[in-house]
Structure formats: structure tokens, C-alpha cells
Design an enzyme around this catalytic site. Structure first.
Site, PDB file in Angstrom:
ATOM      1  N   TYR A   1     -32.305  16.087  88.963  1.00  0.00           N
ATOM      2  CA  TYR A   1     -31.519  16.583  90.087  1.00  0.00           C
ATOM      3  C   TYR A   1     -31.074  18.021  89.823  1.00  0.00           C
ATOM      4  O   TYR A   1     -31.011  18.472  88.678  1.00  0.00           O
ATOM      5  CB  TYR A   1     -30.290  15.703  90.315  1.00  0.00           C
ATOM      6  CG  TYR A   1     -30.615  14.363  90.934  1.00  0.00           C
ATOM      7  CD1 TYR A   1     -30.761  14.235  92.309  1.00  0.00           C
ATOM      8  CD2 TYR A   1     -30.784  13.229  90.151  1.00  0.00           C
ATOM      9  CE1 TYR A   1     -31.058  13.011  92.894  1.00  0.00           C
ATOM     10  CE2 TYR A   1     -31.089  11.998  90.719  1.00  0.00           C
ATOM     11  CZ  TYR A   1     -31.222  11.893  92.093  1.00  0.00           C
ATOM     12  OH  TYR A   1     -31.529  10.679  92.669  1.00  0.00           O
TER      13      TYR A   1
ATOM     14  N   GLU B   1     -32.016   4.077  99.280  1.00  0.00           N
ATOM     15  CA  GLU B   1     -31.296   3.155  98.394  1.00  0.00           C
ATOM     16  C   GLU B   1     -30.128   2.526  99.133  1.00  0.00           C
ATOM     17  O   GLU B   1     -29.584   3.099 100.087  1.00  0.00           O
ATOM     18  CB  GLU B   1     -30.778   3.912  97.165  1.00  0.00           C
ATOM     19  CG  GLU B   1     -30.068   3.023  96.149  1.00  0.00           C
ATOM     20  CD  GLU B   1     -29.737   3.731  94.849  1.00  0.00           C
ATOM     21  OE1 GLU B   1     -29.336   3.055  93.885  1.00  0.00           O
ATOM     22  OE2 GLU B   1     -29.893   4.967  94.784  1.00  0.00           O
TER      23      GLU B   1
ATOM     24  N   GLN C   1     -31.695  11.662  99.221  1.00  0.00           N
ATOM     25  CA  GLN C   1     -32.282  10.453  99.768  1.00  0.00           C
ATOM     26  C   GLN C   1     -32.527  10.642 101.260  1.00  0.00           C
ATOM     27  O   GLN C   1     -32.318  11.738 101.785  1.00  0.00           O
ATOM     28  CB  GLN C   1     -31.375   9.262  99.498  1.00  0.00           C
ATOM     29  CG  GLN C   1     -31.269   8.895  98.026  1.00  0.00           C
ATOM     30  CD  GLN C   1     -30.600   7.546  97.828  1.00  0.00           C
ATOM     31  OE1 GLN C   1     -30.451   6.741  98.741  1.00  0.00           O
ATOM     32  NE2 GLN C   1     -30.163   7.306  96.597  1.00  0.00           N
TER      33      GLN C   1
ATOM     34  N   ASN D   1     -35.687   0.825  86.841  1.00  0.00           N
ATOM     35  CA  ASN D   1     -35.254   2.168  87.226  1.00  0.00           C
ATOM     36  C   ASN D   1     -34.197   2.678  86.256  1.00  0.00           C
ATOM     37  O   ASN D   1     -33.247   1.962  85.932  1.00  0.00           O
ATOM     38  CB  ASN D   1     -34.658   2.147  88.639  1.00  0.00           C
ATOM     39  CG  ASN D   1     -33.930   3.448  88.974  1.00  0.00           C
ATOM     40  OD1 ASN D   1     -34.557   4.456  89.298  1.00  0.00           O
ATOM     41  ND2 ASN D   1     -32.608   3.448  88.874  1.00  0.00           N
ATOM     42  N   GLU D   2     -34.365   3.886  85.789  1.00  0.00           N
ATOM     43  CA  GLU D   2     -33.392   4.531  84.904  1.00  0.00           C
ATOM     44  C   GLU D   2     -32.874   3.562  83.841  1.00  0.00           C
ATOM     45  O   GLU D   2     -31.659   3.418  83.634  1.00  0.00           O
ATOM     46  CB  GLU D   2     -32.236   5.137  85.714  1.00  0.00           C
ATOM     47  CG  GLU D   2     -32.687   6.301  86.583  1.00  0.00           C
ATOM     48  CD  GLU D   2     -31.532   7.099  87.197  1.00  0.00           C
ATOM     49  OE1 GLU D   2     -30.354   6.711  87.017  1.00  0.00           O
ATOM     50  OE2 GLU D   2     -31.817   8.116  87.850  1.00  0.00           O
TER      51      GLU D   2
ATOM     52  N   GLU E   1     -37.200  10.797  91.853  1.00  0.00           N
ATOM     53  CA  GLU E   1     -35.847  11.177  92.270  1.00  0.00           C
ATOM     54  C   GLU E   1     -35.652  12.649  91.972  1.00  0.00           C
ATOM     55  O   GLU E   1     -35.699  13.073  90.815  1.00  0.00           O
ATOM     56  CB  GLU E   1     -34.765  10.335  91.568  1.00  0.00           C
ATOM     57  CG  GLU E   1     -34.713   8.885  92.030  1.00  0.00           C
ATOM     58  CD  GLU E   1     -33.485   8.133  91.528  1.00  0.00           C
ATOM     59  OE1 GLU E   1     -32.421   8.777  91.332  1.00  0.00           O
ATOM     60  OE2 GLU E   1     -33.592   6.908  91.329  1.00  0.00           O
TER      61      GLU E   1
END
Length: 514
Positions: free
Chosen positions: A261, A46, A366, A193-194, A317
Site C-alpha cells: 500500500y 472485502e 477496494q 491471505n496475509e 492488494e
């Protein structure tokens, strides 16, 4: 005196036996049904902190060896672990990225403020051509995430046309003008995204309606077929998954994303990447293991609407997220990477293997200098993190047939909770070789594992490798880049269909059998 000595020796033997942890694993060699999709080993780059600029991208004129402006050392290291796909440009950045700002002569590209991550000004020197050329150099698949949050249907539609149309059109002509005659082959395409958060703060119902409209105009051109991915839930938002599966026609999507996460205690108290104590260590791994529950419950919803498992779960993610390193830009999300992170990665990859009937793609967050990175850079220096070595160890499972495993493990207790010390996964590759990966998260106790391979009496233990270190927060630095690396492992044997292996505390081991 002799009698007392015998008593003491007996007590010593009993104590030693008690302290030796034991586990039993059964590899169901006769039940292999599902393939571990290589795309589970995907990565994520990203426009965040020093992931792209001062990470991957140094420019063609840099004194740092590069391939078309991208660091050659990182390209070589990624090819070595057989990177299957690379996601770009975000992340939250995707829903404020306007792709036409990143094409054409670099000197003429407009600058932009990265409002999500640090408020820094970017010059758009790394855009569509640079990313797709990188994917070609890596021999990997591009996974592009389009802008639904602040972009239009027309903008996303034209991006697909610019990249993939092989004919006469305004967008293909513009691509040719910018130096690319033939179109690229791009399959993986995220529609936003999100969007429940940084991608527009939408409701599940609102996003589903928008998805149908945007996806309609993301067209297949020629032989290029898009694998369209709907922006799915955050962690355990099961309502969002329900709406995606119910409200979006299944012919319009190939997958639904899930983001999850791992942190130490809570989102507001993520803990530190270094200098943690054993309570912190336990809490992070206990939190990471919740991935199994999250994937299981989302899969159950998907099974209700898609019993034939045609729609994939895309965990694009995942990884450890800690408090930022002291003295760094809080918007850059830079963190060190320790043996604990390697253990977390192995544990979660074992979970993805277990659910490979539904989980088809995953992307750790990432790639460089951000969150649970595989690489850290400093000027012309680059190091491989412990997490990189897990992806090196586990690459043998890519596209192999998953062999279901049953694990009877001792428990690791802390903070009034218990988690299994040992996790495992196994697979059989196209040549018939079997690979078994074990993770022992107990930081204090080795574990003796008896692993029975059903219907495999004749075989040979070919090799083994291990990742471990002296401390749970052992990590690689530019002064000592080999503190945590992949090494040969010899403490295993195979006889009459049974592997016996002693796994040291806080370690990962993978064995290969023929």
C-alpha cells in the site's frame, strides 16, 4: 529605450524556455514481447466497512435498482471498464470467514461479528451464491480467497467441491438444494491471505508447509482447473518470497501474492485524503513509486528459482491508504479519492505494464467506499471517483502487447528528494492500434514530450483523452460528481514517427495511433 526593451524581451524568452519542462520518450515498437494480462486490472471487494453491505449489496427488495440484490449502476459501470476479475471475501476477513454460514435461505443464515473491521454484526446475506452470481452478471472471473487462518483443510476442500464439482457428491447435492444446478467455473483461488499477519501470524516456513497441505486438497473437478495462489510477502519481505519459491513445489502453485500500500509518511502517519499540502502530495507519490523497486527485487528472487517465469507475481492488494475520514468508523477505512489518487493509480499501472513478464494479476483495494475506491455510495446515490476514470482510460491496454519505453524525464524535487515527473507505458492491441499513456505528476509544470515510435513512420493520431483538474485534491462529490472526469485531449500531433504532446501539470493522458 529600444535596446532595454530588446534585453527585457530576450530575458523573457529565456525564462519562458527555462520554465518549459521537456521530456523525451522512445517507444520500442519493434521489441514487443510480453502481453499485458487483462487481470492486472482486477478489483477487490472485502467484507469491510461499506464495501459489501450498503455498498455493492442492497438486496432484491431495495428501491435502488439492482440485479439480484447488487446495485445495477455499479454493475453497469464495472462492465463498461471491462472488469477482468473480482477478489472476495478478503483480505483479513477471509481468514475468519466460514463459507457454510453464507449459503442456504438467508433468513436462516447465522450472524457473525466482523472482528477485523469495526466489530459490526453481519447477517451473511451476501455469500457464495450472491458473489458468484454477481461475477456472472459482470461477465468477469471470480477470485476467491480461502480461509487458512481459522479454517480447516476439510472446509476449504469442501468449498471448492461445492462450487465446481459437476457430479454426485454431498457438496454438489447441497449446492443443488440451494438453487444452483450446474457448477460455477472458478479458476483463481487464494490459499489464505496475509498469513504473516492477520491470517495467523505464521512464519514463512510454517505457511509454506501449511500451503502444501491445503493446496493438495483444493482439487480440480472435471474441466475446472484451479489457478492456486500462495499467500506471499508484505511489501519488502524478501525472505518470505525466497521461502515460497524454494519450499513450495512449483507444480502446486500458479502464483505468489504481494501486498503493498501507499501512504504519505509512515504506517503510523498515513496522511489525509483531503486538505493535504504539496509536501504531503510529493511524499505520497514518492512512496507509491517504490512499487517499482519492490516488484523488481521480488521478481529477481522468482527468476532465480523460476527462470522460465511460469509462476506469476500477483499484486492482489495495492493502492492508497490514508487516515480515516473524521466522523467515520475507524474500522471502515472510508476515504475520499482525489486527482492525486488518479495520478498514483496511473503511475503504478505503468509500473505493472513494465513488469508484465512477471506481474500477471493485480487488485486495487477496494471497490466501493473503502480505501482507494472506484465508487462511493450514499443511499441511492453513487459516484465515480477519479481512480475509476483511470481504469476507464487504461482499459485499452488490457491483453495488448507491451511495447518497452525509455523515458528521459525532468525531475520533481521536494523534501530533499527527487522523483521523475513523467512516467509512460505503451502497448499494441490485436488490431494493430498503439496506445501510449503518460503521467505528469508535477503539480506546477506542464511538460512538452517528444515521443519517438521506432519503425513507425506512417501512422495517424486517432484520439486522446485526459484526466486533470484545478487542484491536486480536486475530487468528486454527490453534489458535484464531475469535478474530475475523463475528457477529450487535442494537444498532440504525429509526424514522421514522432508524437509531440504537451502534458499539463498534474495530469494523465492516453493517445491512440493507428
Amino acid at each position: 529605450m529600444k535596446k532595454n526593451l530588446l534585453i527585457y524581451l530576450s530575458l523573457f524568452v529565456c525564462i519562458t524556455a527555462f520554465s518549459q519542462q521537456k521530456a523525451e520518450v522512445v517507444v520500442n515498437n519493434d521489441q514487443g514481447k510480453y502481453r499485458i494480462n487483462k487481470h492486472i486490472y482486477g478489483h477487490f471487494s472485502e467484507h469491510l466497512g461499506r464495501c459489501i453491505y450498503d455498498g455493492l449489496w442492497v438486496g432484491e427488495k431495495s428501491s435502488i435498482p439492482n440485479v439480484n440484490g447488487v446495485r445495477k449502476d455499479i454493475i453497469d459501470a464495472l462492465k463498461y471498464i471491462k472488469i477482468p476479475n473480482l477478489r472476495w471475501p478478503g483480505g483479513c476477513f477471509a481468514d475468519e470467514y466460514h463459507w457454510m454460514d453464507g449459503i442456504g435461505p438467508r433468513a436462516e443464515r447465522p450472524k457473525m461479528v466482523n472482528t477485523h473491521w469495526g466489530g459490526v454484526v453481519e447477517d451473511n446475506s451476501f455469500g457464495t451464491h450472491e458473489f458468484l452470481n454477481l461475477c456472472e452478471a459482470l461477465e468477469t472471473e471470480a477470485y476467491i480467497c480461502g480461509n487458512m487462518g481459522s479454517g480447516t483443510v476439510e472446509e476449504m476442500s469442501k468449498w471448492v467441491e461445492y462450487i465446481t464439482f459437476d457430479g454426485e457428491s454431498p457438496m454438489s447435492n447441497l449446492r443443488k438444494k440451494n438453487g444452483r444446478e450446474t457448477p460455477w467455473k472458478v479458476s483463481l483461488w487464494g490459499v489464505g491471505n496475509e498469513n504473516w499477519g492477520c491470517g495467523g501470524n505464521m512464519t514463512a516456513e510454517g505457511y509454506a508447509e501449511n500451503y502444501r497441505r491445503y493446496a493438495t486438497y483444493c482439487r480440480n473437478y472435471g474441466e475446472n482447473s484451479l489457478y492456486k495462489i500462495a499467500g506471499g510477502p508484505n511489501v519488502d519481505d524478501y525472505h518470505w518470497m525466497e521461502i515460497m519459491m524454494k519450499n513450495i513445489p512449483h507444480h502446486m502453485m500458479k502464483g505468489v501474492s504481494v501486498h503493498n500500500y501507499s501512504f504519505t509518511y509512515a504506517w503510523e502517519n498515513k496522511g489525509n485524503a483531503l486538505g493535504f499540502n504539496e509536501d504531503d502530495y510529493f511524499s505520497l507519490l514518492e512512496h507509491g513509486m517504490r512499487m517499482d523497486e519492490i516488484v523488481t527485487k521480488h521478481a529477481a528472487i522468482m527468476d532465480k528459482y523460476d527462470p522460465e517465469k511460469k509462476i506469476a507475481m500477483i499484486v492482489d492488494e495495492w493502492g492508497a491508504w490514508y487516515n480515516v475520514e473524521p466522523g467515520t468508523n475507524p474500522g471502515f477505512l472510508y476515504q475520499q479519492n482525489t486527482l492525486r489518487d488518479a495520478l498514483l493509480a496511473g503511475t503504478i499501472l505503468n509500473i505493472f505494464h513494465k513488469h508484465c513478464d512477471r506481474v500477471q494479476i493485480a487488485n486495487i483495494a477496494q471497490l466501493v467506499n473503502v480505501l482507494q475506491a472506484l465508487f462511493l455510495t450514499e443511499g441511492d446515490k453513487m459516484l465515480l471517483t477519479p481512480t475509476y476514470h483511470v481504469f476507464d482510460m487504461y482499459k485499452v491496454h488490457q491483453d495488448a502487447t507491451m511495447l518497452p519505453v525509455d523515458v528521459a524525464s525532468p525531475v520533481y524535487s521536494r523534501l530533499g528528494k527527487e522523483i521523475k515527473s513523467v512516467s509512460a507505458s505503451a502497448s499494441k492491441d490485436a488490431s494493430g492500434k498503439i496506445h501510449i499513456s503518460f503521467v505528469n505528476i508535477d503539480p506546477n509544470q506542464s511538460v512538452e514530450i517528444t515521443c519517438n515510435l521506432k519503425d513507425l513512420k506512417n501512422g495517424k493520431l486517432i484520439s486522446g483523452n485526459i484526466i486533470t483538474a484545478s487542484q491536486t485534491d480536486s475530487h468528486n462529490t454527490f453534489d458535484n460528481p464531475n469535478e474530475v472526469i475523463l475528457k477529450d485531449f487535442k494537444d498532440a500531433s504525429f509526424k514522421n514517427g514522432t508524437v509531440t504532446v504537451k502534458i499539463p501539470a498534474k495530469s494523465l493522458v492516453t493517445l491512440e495511433l493507428n
